[in-house]
Design a protein around this motif. Structure first.
Motif, short mmCIF file in Angstrom:
data_model
loop_
_atom_site.label_atom_id
_atom_site.label_comp_id
_atom_site.label_asym_id
_atom_site.label_seq_id
_atom_site.Cartn_x
_atom_site.Cartn_y
_atom_site.Cartn_z
N ASN A 30 -5.28 1.66 -3.66
CA ASN A 30 -5.79 1.37 -2.34
C ASN A 30 -6.63 0.18 -2.11
N GLN A 73 -5.53 -2.50 0.67
CA GLN A 73 -6.50 -3.10 1.80
C GLN A 73 -6.99 -4.47 1.85
N LEU A 114 1.71 1.40 -0.69
CA LEU A 114 0.97 1.70 -1.92
C LEU A 114 1.97 1.74 -3.18
N ARG A 161 -12.26 11.61 -1.87
CA ARG A 161 -10.74 11.71 -1.90
C ARG A 161 -10.47 13.18 -2.70
N ARG A 205 -10.48 13.60 -6.47
CA ARG A 205 -9.46 13.06 -7.42
C ARG A 205 -10.08 11.65 -8.19
N ARG A 206 -9.99 11.28 -9.36
CA ARG A 206 -10.23 10.06 -9.77
C ARG A 206 -9.18 9.05 -9.65
N GLU A 226 -2.15 10.71 -5.50
CA GLU A 226 -2.51 11.65 -4.53
C GLU A 226 -3.64 10.98 -3.88
N GLY A 227 -4.78 10.80 -4.86
CA GLY A 227 -5.88 10.15 -4.15
C GLY A 227 -5.80 8.95 -3.49
N ASP A 228 -4.98 8.05 -3.70
CA ASP A 228 -4.73 6.80 -3.02
C ASP A 228 -4.17 7.03 -1.69
N GLU A 231 -4.30 9.84 -0.03
CA GLU A 231 -5.18 10.61 0.83
C GLU A 231 -6.22 9.61 1.52
N GLU A 232 -6.62 8.85 0.69
CA GLU A 232 -7.47 8.02 1.31
C GLU A 232 -6.97 7.02 2.08
N LYS A 233 -5.73 6.53 2.07
CA LYS A 233 -5.02 5.71 2.85
C LYS A 233 -4.80 6.57 4.36
N SER A 282 -7.79 6.63 6.19
CA SER A 282 -8.04 5.35 6.86
C SER A 282 -7.30 5.05 7.73
N GLN A 323 4.95 6.96 2.71
CA GLN A 323 4.55 6.52 1.49
C GLN A 323 5.05 7.20 0.35
#
Lengths: 110, 870
Positions: free
Chosen positions: A27, A31, A43, A70, A73-74, B30-32, B34-36, B39, B56
């Motif tokens: 992410n 950005q 993504l 998040r 999650r890692r 999933e993390g990415d 969710e972050e997106k 944002s 996505q």
């Protein structure tokens, strides 16, 4: 070196990984591209590219620690390898060579 | 920052992601995402964020990211794929039996599909009217000498009476039967005169029947007496574009009557599934005026239709309706009843007032035949595949040994047969597409292969059932073996099975024999009917309607016609001779039994008619111009003379009464066959009556018909301007009487081919079965010195016996059936021995040929190949 060039998008992502240093994960790269170049990317596209770069041994990756932001999650952090860095340098040099050959723009009168 | 506690990424998208994404990628992605998501959410709104999340997720569905499904194959999908694979390998390996099975099944299916199309079309006849459920036709039962005779023609005044007096009747409409006027109806404007099928109908006609009007309002088109509603194609003939038709004036001509009317409506050409057929409609009032006094309770000159109130009980209504006419008219012998309008096509045969079926018989018969054909095709398929079972025994054994259970094997074999039937369906559809035009010619229909959901469902249903049925026996049979026994090579065949197979072959061949005989007999009979002398000359005779100036001055027309070179005779009549047209019971003679009503075919004619038709005068003379007053002269045929108890000699000169008037018999005509050879010769009365003679007859001299016709055409144009010379040859008309028989001939031919094909398949199956079973025996026999010929005889004897017994069963049945069919003809061929001999020999020859191919192959095989495989 059997292959010393990359696709435009691959090069872009690889450069971004280099720029972001320790903080390069999916992410963040999206950005960064958005803020620096004002270019929207997906993504998944970035993700695919990162894995392709890893296959080519230009980056390596490791999972980070658990986060709070998040859902616990890692993140997978990517780091540019020496090979990757030298490839970027090579490409930069090649390009400079080529630029030198390009005649300066002239507005000729016909 | 806003609080997004309650807003989460779309749950479904997350679920999809989790299901499909590679496990090792899932966490980071999933993390990415969710972050997106958050944002985007913080920058814009919830909807956009969710949309973006979906986008996505969907973009992650690419090869690198999704789960590899291979690792996740269930055993069922593996099995399924292998079933298909194995089936195809088996098809390729045993090409001949595959092709035979495919051929058998696809012909069977094609047959069934065609019959389905036909039956479906028959059942849909006349059902398209919106008021179908309420729509009824009124019929009359005439009480005639103790029996009931059911007729569709009713009194022209019945409809109005029903509508006003019977509360259940919402609407009642009368019309005339279009066939009554034949070619005598035409419409014309200043440019054209066109013959068309027309009728007179009550003003609510288009409200009752849902024939679509392109122009005009259904409730008022027939309100004005001087109006006409014409079909789209008729409108095109007159005005190119139907739109221009409205408001135009046309003149209708019917015999000597005519009138000017205005086009008030144009209806779309009638659909194929309508029994009605007409090109234009004129209000019934015109017909009433035309008939005048004839509109009473004793004259049957209209058809009557009624719509009933919803929920009316037809049975109890009919009970009350029965004496409706008798109450109105003293001495009437008719009972009124109604039947659903759409029943007229399928249920139209009445005997003594009781419904005894009609066309529905054929619908049921053909449905049965379809089931039969499918059944036989299935059984043949079973036969062949069980026969070939030994080829696959090892496969079954190995599969069982490594742990396949019975269910699995059944599944496999059923899958194989269903696949084969699906392929057969495709082939069958191709066959149907190829044969449908021909089929339509035979059946006189406009069937098309449509793929609407119901038809598709039925076709797939039939195919699936076929596959299941035909695969069930081999599947159960093959899977029932003990693996150890199979692998050791021990296998006992059950005795009963062989008998079933034999029985089937016998049955199929009997059917073939019956059909071969029928084809022969039907063809001979039709040939006979069309060539046998009928007692009059129908060659070189043309018929055409009397119209235009001919109506004004018949004598002039006839003398002009006679002057044309090549014309032998010219006359006019009310009768076409090849068809019955009307009878009278109004003949009275001395010594007549008043209890018995004798029907005389009523032929009104003019001078030269008897000569033109080539009737032979046995005694006396025919109508002649030399005598002034022929109006009181009549002729009879021999049957009529005999019916009255006279002889040919003493009849001439007698005076009898026709319709109360004294007339003199001036001659006796030799009996001749009126209509087709179905009917016995009936009594015929020839009257001299110039007032009603709608048909012109011209007999041409032989040898120059073409020139004569050209001259006639030229003459007609000059004499009758505005009318087209439309004639029909009498012999062609005569041939068309046998349309039904020709259809039978066609159909029996096709069914015979089909039956032979299918029985050959059955025999082939049985031959290969026994050849397979006896292969070791044959091998040993050969080693011990038996020659090829001996082996051939050995294998064929069995089949010869079966086919002979089939012939023994089939011939008597076929004799009985064709005897019955021929009984419908008054003139018929004699059944000859050779019809049956040919059928029997043909069946034997076909059987030998089928068996021969297989047995020759078996007998030539090297015994070593048959024996070493132990």
């Amino acid at each position: 070196m059997e292959k010393n060039y990359l696709g435009e998008f691959e090069e872009l992502v690889l450069t971004m990984v280099g720029i972001l240093g320790e903080e390069a994960y999916g992410n963040a790269i999206v950005q960064e591209i958005e803020t620096k170049l004002n270019r929207k990317v997906n993504l998944s596209a970035v993700h695919v590219t990162l894995y392709r770069l890893e296959d080519k041994n230009l980056v390596n990756s490791s999972m980070g620690g658990a986060t709070t932001t998040r859902g616990g999650r890692r993140k997978r952090y990517f780091k540019i390898t020496n090979t990757g860095l030298s490839l970027l340098h090579d490409m930069q040099e090649q390009r400079t060579e080529l630029w030198k050959l390009l005649p300066t723009l002239k507005f000729s009168t016909i | 920052m806003k609080d997004f506690q309650n807003i989460n990424p779309p749950r479904l998208a997350v679920w999809i992601l989790r299901k499909l994404l590679r496990n090792d990628l899932l966490e980071e992605v999933e993390g990415d995402l969710e972050e997106k998501f958050f944002s985007v959410l913080s920058k814009s709104n919830k909807r956009k964020a969710k949309l973006n999340y979906w986008k996505q997720v969907l973009l992650y569905m690419r090869p690198f990211a999704i789960k590899k499904t291979k690792s996740n194959y269930s055993k069922y999908s593996i099995m399924f794929i292998y079933t298909i694979k194995l089936a195809f390998r088996n098809f390729l390996k045993h090409k001949s039996s595959f092709l035979i099975n495919l051929g058998g099944l696809s012909t069977g299916l094609a047959c069934v599909i065609m019959i389905y199309l036909w039956v479906n079309d028959e059942l849909q006849m006349d059902k398209f009217h919106k008021l179908d459920k309420q729509l009824h036709q009124v019929l009359l039962n005439h009480e005639e000498s103790g029996k009931l005779n059911t007729q569709p023609s009713t009194q022209g005044i019945l409809a109005d009476a029903l509508e006003s007096e019977v509360p259940e009747v919402l609407m009642a409409v009368e019309d005339t039967d279009p066939t009554w006027f034949g070619d005598n109806f035409s419409l014309e404007n200043d440019k054209k005169n066109i013959k068309a099928i027309g009728k007179f109908s009550g003003d609510q006609y288009f409200e009752m029947f849902s024939f679509e009007l392109l122009h005009g309002d259904a409730s008022i088109v027939l309100d004005d007496k001087k109006s006409v509603v014409i079909s789209e194609s008729l409108a095109r003939k007159f005005y190119q574009n139907p739109e221009y038709a409205i408001g135009e004036t046309l003149t209708w001509n019917l015999l000597q009557f005519n009138d000017k009317v205005k086009v008030t409506g144009v209806f779309k050409d009638l659909p194929n599934n309508s029994s009605e057929s007409f090109d234009f409609i004129i209000p019934f009032q015109n017909f009433k005026d035309l008939v005048g006094d004839g509109m009473n309770w004793g004259n049957y000159n209209a058809m009557t239709y009624a719509t009933l109130r919803e929920g009316t009980d037809l049975a109890s209504l009919n009970e009350r309706l029965g004496p409706f006419v008798k109450k109105k008219a003293e001495g009437s012998n008719v009972n009124v009843f109604m039947r659903p309008y759409s029943d007229q096509h399928l249920y139209n045969k009445y005997e003594n007032g009781k419904l005894v079926g009609g066309r529905i018989f054929y619908v049921r018969l053909f449905s049965l035949i379809a089931l039969f054909i499918l059944g036989i095709a299935c059984i043949n398929f079973m036969n062949l595949s069980t026969a070939k079972a030994s080829r696959r025994l090892k496969e079954v054994g190995v599969k069982k040994a490594i742990g396949a259970d019975r269910k699995l094997l059944i599944f496999q074999y059923l899958g194989e047969s269903i696949m084969l039937s699906l392929i057969a369906l495709v082939v069958a559809l191709l066959i149907v597409i190829l044969l449908l035009p021909q089929f339509n010619v035979i059946t006189g229909k406009y069937l098309t292969l449509s793929f609407d959901p119901i038809a598709l469902l039925i076709m797939f249903g039939i195919t699936l059932i076929t596959g299941l049925l035909s695969g069930s026996y081999p599947a159960l049979y093959l899977s029932s073996f003990q693996p150890t026994e199979i692998l050791r090579g021990k296998l006992q065949s059950k005795f009963g099975e062989l008998w079933i197979r034999r029985g089937l072959v016998v049955f199929q061949f009997s059917l073939s024999v019956i059909l071969i005989v029928s084809v022969l007999v039907v063809h001979r009979q039709i040939e006979f009917a069309q060539t046998t002398p009928l007692g009059y000359e129908r060659d070189n005779v043309i018929l055409f309607p009397k119209e235009g100036k001919a109506n004004d001055n018949l004598d002039l027309m006839l003398s002009e016609l006679r002057n044309i070179p090549g014309v032998a005779y010219a006359s006019a009549s009310n009768h076409k001779v090849v068809q019955k047209s009307g009878f009278t019971t109004g003949v009275e003679w001395e010594g007549k039994n008043p209890e018995v009503e004798t029907r005389f075919e009523n032929v009104a004619s003019y001078y030269d008619f008897i000569e033109a038709m080539g009737f032979e005068i046995v005694n006396g003379r025919s109508f002649s111009r030399e005598f002034n007053n022929e109006g009181n002269s009549v002729l009879f045929n021999e049957t009529a003379i005999a019916e009255m108890g006279f002889t040919n000699e003493n009849a001439v000169g007698r005076t009898i009464k026709v319709w109360g008037n004294d007339v003199t018999i001036i001659g006796v005509v030799k009996d001749f066959q009126m209509q087709s050879v179905h009917d016995k010769v009936s009594p015929v009365l020839f009257r001299f009556d110039p007032t009603f003679l709608p048909n012109m007859v011209v007999k041409m001299q032989e040898g120059q018909e073409k020139e004569t016709l050209a001259r006639l055409n030229k003459f007609y144009e000059d004499f009758n301007p505005g009318y087209a010379f439309q004639f029909e040859f009498m012999d062609v008309e005569y041939q068309s009487l046998y349309q039904a028989e020709e259809k039978v001939a066609y159909l029996s031919k096709y069914f015979a081919i089909l039956a032979i094909l299918i029985s050959c398949l059955g025999l082939f199956g049985l031959t290969s079965f026994t050849a397979e079973r006896r292969s070791k025996e044959i091998g040993i026999r050969k080693i011990l010195g038996s020659g090829n010929w001996r082996i051939l005889v050995l294998l064929s004897t069995d089949f010869t016996k079966m086919v002979v017994s089939a012939i023994v069963i089939g011939l008597p049945i076929s004799y009985f059936l064709v005897r019955q069919w021929l009984d419908e003809f008054a003139l018929r061929i004699e059944l000859q021995f050779w019809f049956f001999a040919v059928a029997g020999i043909a069946a034997l020859a076909i059987a030998w040929l089928t068996v021969g191919i297989q047995t020759v192959k078996v007998s030539k095989i090297n015994p070593v190949d048959q024996l070493r495989n132990e």
